[in-house]
Design a protein around this motif. Structure first.
Motif, short mmCIF file in Angstrom:
data_model
loop_
_atom_site.label_atom_id
_atom_site.label_comp_id
_atom_site.label_asym_id
_atom_site.label_seq_id
_atom_site.Cartn_x
_atom_site.Cartn_y
_atom_site.Cartn_z
N MET A 174 0.83 -1.19 0.00
CA MET A 174 0.00 0.00 0.00
C MET A 174 0.87 1.25 0.00
N SER A 175 0.41 2.30 -0.68
CA SER A 175 1.15 3.54 -0.70
C SER A 175 0.95 4.28 0.62
N PRO A 176 2.01 4.85 1.18
CA PRO A 176 1.87 5.55 2.46
C PRO A 176 1.14 6.88 2.28
N ALA A 177 0.51 7.34 3.35
CA ALA A 177 -0.11 8.66 3.32
C ALA A 177 0.99 9.71 3.30
N ILE A 178 0.86 10.67 2.41
CA ILE A 178 1.85 11.75 2.27
C ILE A 178 1.18 13.06 2.64
N LEU A 179 1.64 13.66 3.73
CA LEU A 179 1.13 14.96 4.15
C LEU A 179 2.01 16.05 3.58
N ARG A 180 1.45 17.24 3.47
CA ARG A 180 2.19 18.40 2.98
C ARG A 180 2.00 19.55 3.97
N TYR A 181 3.10 19.96 4.55
CA TYR A 181 3.10 21.05 5.53
C TYR A 181 4.09 22.12 5.07
N SER A 182 3.78 23.37 5.41
CA SER A 182 4.74 24.44 5.17
C SER A 182 5.28 24.91 6.52
N ALA A 183 6.60 24.99 6.61
CA ALA A 183 7.27 25.28 7.88
C ALA A 183 7.71 26.73 7.96
N PHE A 184 7.77 27.23 9.19
CA PHE A 184 8.19 28.59 9.52
C PHE A 184 7.19 29.63 9.00
N THR A 185 5.92 29.26 9.10
CA THR A 185 4.84 30.16 8.71
C THR A 185 3.54 29.65 9.33
N THR A 186 2.55 30.53 9.39
CA THR A 186 1.19 30.13 9.74
C THR A 186 0.26 30.25 8.53
N ASP A 187 0.83 30.59 7.38
CA ASP A 187 0.08 30.79 6.14
C ASP A 187 0.51 29.74 5.13
N PRO A 188 -0.40 28.91 4.61
CA PRO A 188 0.00 27.90 3.63
C PRO A 188 0.69 28.48 2.40
N ALA A 189 0.47 29.76 2.12
CA ALA A 189 1.11 30.39 0.96
C ALA A 189 2.52 30.88 1.28
N GLY A 190 2.93 30.79 2.54
CA GLY A 190 4.27 31.20 2.94
C GLY A 190 5.10 30.02 3.38
N GLY A 191 6.28 30.31 3.91
CA GLY A 191 7.13 29.28 4.46
C GLY A 191 7.73 28.35 3.42
N ASN A 192 8.30 27.25 3.90
CA ASN A 192 8.96 26.27 3.04
C ASN A 192 8.20 24.96 3.09
N PRO A 193 7.60 24.53 1.99
CA PRO A 193 6.83 23.29 1.99
C PRO A 193 7.72 22.06 2.17
N ALA A 194 7.19 21.07 2.85
CA ALA A 194 7.86 19.79 3.02
C ALA A 194 6.83 18.67 2.92
N GLY A 195 7.24 17.58 2.35
CA GLY A 195 6.43 16.38 2.42
C GLY A 195 6.70 15.67 3.74
N VAL A 196 5.70 14.98 4.25
CA VAL A 196 5.82 14.26 5.52
C VAL A 196 5.16 12.89 5.39
N VAL A 197 5.90 11.84 5.69
CA VAL A 197 5.35 10.50 5.80
C VAL A 197 5.51 10.09 7.26
N LEU A 198 4.40 9.97 7.98
CA LEU A 198 4.46 9.75 9.42
C LEU A 198 4.85 8.33 9.81
N ASP A 199 4.68 7.39 8.91
CA ASP A 199 5.11 6.01 9.19
C ASP A 199 5.68 5.42 7.91
N ALA A 200 7.00 5.47 7.81
CA ALA A 200 7.70 5.00 6.61
C ALA A 200 8.28 3.61 6.79
N ARG A 201 7.88 2.92 7.86
CA ARG A 201 8.39 1.56 8.05
C ARG A 201 7.96 0.67 6.88
N GLY A 202 8.91 -0.07 6.34
CA GLY A 202 8.62 -0.93 5.20
C GLY A 202 8.95 -0.31 3.86
N LEU A 203 9.25 0.99 3.85
CA LEU A 203 9.63 1.63 2.58
C LEU A 203 11.11 1.44 2.32
#
Length: 278
Positions: A1-30
Motif C-alpha cells: 500500500m502507498s503511504p499517506a503523504i502529508l504536505r506542511y509548510s514550515a516557519f509560517t502560519t500561512d500555507p502560501a508562505g514558508g517552506n513546503p515539506a512532504g511528511v510520511v508519518l510512518d515510513a516503516r517498510g519503505l
C-alpha cells in the motif's frame, strides 16, 4: 500500500508562505528507492520520513528530489507539527543521520528543534572566490564585519554576509556551476545573509544539490548561522535573533534562533507549521 503523504509548510502560519515539506508519518517498510521516488514525486526541497521505534523515539530520514540529506530543519519542524497533530504536543527525540535532535512542540503547535553540536570553520579563499563568481557577486559586496565562513549544525553551509539588502535581493546565479562546487565540498545550501540589526537577519539559501534553486526557509542553516554569529561575537545580549527568509520568492518565512553559551548543547530553532492542501 502507498503511504499517506502529508504536505506542511514550515516557519509560517500561512500555507502560501514558508517552506513546503512532504511528511510520511510512518515510513516503516519503505525501501530507500521508494522514499527517493516519493520525494521526487512530491517535488519539495525535502520530504521527511518518520520511522517510529518501540522506545518512543523516532528515526527520521530526509530526501530531496535528487538525493538523501543528513538533516533538514524545515522538514523537521513540518514533520513534528504534523506528528503532534495526531499524537499530541510534547517532547520528542529524533535519530537522524547527523545525530540525535531534540524537538519540543508546544500547545499552540509551534516547534523548537535543538541541533546537534555545531562547528564553524574558515572558508577557503579560493572557494570564496569560486562562490562569488558563480553568484556573479564581488568582494566589495560583502559585509566587512562578518567574514565568510563555513558552519555546521547537521549539514554544512558557507555563510556569506553582504553589506546591503539590495545585493541580497539581486540573486541570479549559475545553477550548474554552483551545484558542482557544492557537491565537491559537501555543502547543503549556501547561506547568504544581510544583517538589518543585531536582532534581525535576512537570508537566502540556494540549494542546487537538491535540485531546487532556492529554499524559502532553512532551519539547518539557521542553526549553523547562530553558531557562526556566536564565534564572531555578533549575537545580541539575549543570544536570540530572528531570520526573515523567502520574501524574495513570495513565500515569507520567520525563523527564531536561540544560541546557548555552550555551543555543544546545540542551537535552538523555532517556528510554526501549517498543513497545505494536496
Amino acid at each position: 500500500m502507498s503511504p499517506a503523504i502529508l504536505r506542511y509548510s514550515a516557519f509560517t502560519t500561512d500555507p502560501a508562505g514558508g517552506n513546503p515539506a512532504g511528511v510520511v508519518l510512518d515510513a516503516r517498510g519503505l525501501s530507500d528507492d521508494a522514499m527517493q521516488r516519493i520525494a521526487a514525486d512530491v517535488g519539495y526541497s525535502e520530504t521527511a520520513f518518520l520511522l517510529p521505534r518501540e522506545d518512543g523515539e523516532l528515526d527520521v530520514r530526509y530526501f530531496s528530489p535528487l538525493a538523501e540529506v543528513s538533516f533538514c530543519g524545515h522538514a523537521t519542524i513540518a514533520a513534528m507539527v504534523a506528528y503532534a497533530h495526531q499524537q499530541g504536543p510534547g517532547d520528542l527525540v529524533l535519530n537522524t543521520q547527523a545525530g540525535r535532535v531534540r524537538v519540543t512542540v508546544d500547545a499552540d503547535f509551534a516547534a523548537t528543534l535543538t541541533s546537534v553540536a555545531p562547528r564553524v570553520d574558515a572558508l577557503d579563499v579560493t572557494d570564496l572566490d569560486r562562490v562569488l563568481a558563480v553568484l556573479r557577486w564581488h568582494r566589495d559586496d560583502l559585509d566587512p564585519t562578518l567574514p565568510p565562513a563555513v558552519a555546521y549544525a547537521g549539514a554544512w553551509h558557507p555563510v556569506i554576509a553582504v553589506a546591503s539588502r539590495a545585493r541580497l535581493a539581486d540573486l541570479h546565479y549559475d545553477f550548474d556551476a554552483l551545484s558542482a562546487l557544492m557537491a565537491a565540498r559537501g555543502w547543503t545550501t549556501v547561506n547568504l545573509v544581510w544583517r538589518e540589526d543585531a536582532h534581525t537577519l535576512h537570508a537566502r539559501n540556494p540549494f542546487p544539490p537538491g535540485g531546487v534553486v532556492e529554499d524559502p526557509a532553512t532551519g539547518a542553516a539557521a542553526a549553523a548561522l547562530g553558531a557562526y554569529l556566536a564565534t564572531q561575537d555578533a549575537l545580541p545580549d539575549t543570544r536570540r535573533f530572528r531570520i526573515l527568509q523567502g520574501h524574495d520568492l513570495g513565500r515569507p518565512s520567520l525563523l527564531q534562533v536561540e544560541v546557548p553559551h555552550d555551543l555543544q548543547q546545540g542551537v535552538r530553532v523555532s517556528g510554526s507549521a501549517v498543513e497545505m492542501m494536496a
